[in-house]
Scaffold this active site. Structure first.
Site, mmCIF file in Angstrom:
data_model
loop_
_atom_site.group_PDB
_atom_site.id
_atom_site.type_symbol
_atom_site.label_atom_id
_atom_site.label_comp_id
_atom_site.label_asym_id
_atom_site.label_seq_id
_atom_site.Cartn_x
_atom_site.Cartn_y
_atom_site.Cartn_z
ATOM 1 N N HIS A 67 194.701 -10.669 45.367
ATOM 2 C CA HIS A 67 195.943 -11.152 44.759
ATOM 3 C C HIS A 67 195.750 -11.514 43.290
ATOM 4 O O HIS A 67 196.587 -12.187 42.700
ATOM 5 C CB HIS A 67 196.481 -12.337 45.561
ATOM 6 C CG HIS A 67 196.754 -11.994 46.991
ATOM 7 N ND1 HIS A 67 197.946 -11.492 47.429
ATOM 8 C CD2 HIS A 67 195.948 -12.039 48.084
ATOM 9 C CE1 HIS A 67 197.892 -11.250 48.727
ATOM 10 N NE2 HIS A 67 196.676 -11.572 49.149
ATOM 11 N N HIS A 77 200.049 -9.656 55.115
ATOM 12 C CA HIS A 77 199.825 -10.854 54.295
ATOM 13 C C HIS A 77 200.739 -11.991 54.725
ATOM 14 O O HIS A 77 200.394 -13.166 54.569
ATOM 15 C CB HIS A 77 200.068 -10.497 52.824
ATOM 16 C CG HIS A 77 200.011 -11.640 51.867
ATOM 17 N ND1 HIS A 77 198.919 -12.480 51.758
ATOM 18 C CD2 HIS A 77 200.917 -12.095 50.951
ATOM 19 C CE1 HIS A 77 199.147 -13.381 50.820
ATOM 20 N NE2 HIS A 77 200.352 -13.182 50.324
#
Length: 259
Positions: A67, A77
């Site tokens: 990220h 996610h």
């Protein structure tokens, strides 16, 4: 054809919640490393001084999260379970490539204060530009947050989407939503303050948690959206790196403009 870079860099000098560690082996160190690896793995002895200038190849070792920098969030996610399909959300290596090379639309939200932007604000922007996104268009949110990349305020001063705003885009057939901010949700402090004031769990990361009920991807930490030639009339290419079993993958996002 013109290419416009929409990506922010991975830079170990930037302020990051999870710091980036970037170690570089010089070409000389690369030669010594190669010699040692050949000896260990293949039983080959080779003196690095026999190479031109005693150098081989440089080598970068980087420790970072998926990220960091411009990246695509996969459905996995958002949580371990999904309310659609098989009930198991897909990882980044399982996503269809054709989601990530599509006509783009950029929405100007640079006037939005830190906090959340709702569906009514998106509708106002659609009316201003005279167009709504088509199914599978990639919608990009220009908040202006990329001007603070590398500084502490990049993580605290930006606007995200609320739940109804995300639902509106998904109802229109959008499957990839991008932002030049740190997150498609509002900053942590804003989310927690509104939750403590209301006790309403729907204000807790609604953009991400919507992905538990409806399959879609986010592109976070874009940059350069002000360079786009208009609100539409370009394509976005943002293929994520194919990391097996990962919840996100880095992407070199670009806009493609036919001149």
């Amino acid at each position: 054809m013109r290419l416009i870079d929409l990506s922010s860099p991975v830079d170990s000098s930037f302020v990051e919640p999870d710091p980036v560690v970037h170690d570089v082996l010089t070409p000389r160190q690369g030669a010594e490393h190669m010699s040692a690896e050949m000896r260990e793995h293949f039983g080959i002895d080779f003196d690095p001084d026999e190479l031109p200038d005693g150098e081989f190849l440089s080598l970068d070792r980087i420790s970072l999260t998926t990220h960091t920098g411009t990246h695509v969030d996969a459905p996995s996610h958002y949580g371990s379970k999904a309310a659609y399909g098989t009930g198991v959300p897909r990882h980044i290596d399982e996503m269809p490539l054709d989601w990530f090379h599509r006509p783009g639309m950029v929405l100007d939200l640079t006037d939005a204060a830190t906090g959340v932007v709702g569906a009514e604000r998106l509708e106002k922007e659609f009316a201003r530009i005279g167009r709504r996104p088509e199914p599978l268009d990639i919608v990009l949110l220009h908040t202006g947050a990329d001007s603070r990349v590398g500084t502490p305020s990049y993580f605290t001063d930006f606007a995200g989407l609320d739940g109804p705003a995300v639902e509106l885009l998904l109802d229109l057939g959008v499957r990839v939503i991008g932002t030049d901010a740190f997150s498609l949700d509002a900053p942590f402090a804003d989310i927690i303050a509104r939750y403590r004031a209301t006790g309403d769990r729907s204000v807790l990361w609604p953009a991400h948690f919507t992905g538990r009920r409806r399959e879609y991807c986010q592109i976070e930490r874009l940059a350069g959206l002000a360079s786009l030639p208009g609100p539409y009339g370009f394509r976005v290419s943002c293929f994520p790196v194919k990391i097996t079993g990962a919840g996100a993958g880095w992407a070199r996002a670009v806009a493609i403009v036919d001149d």
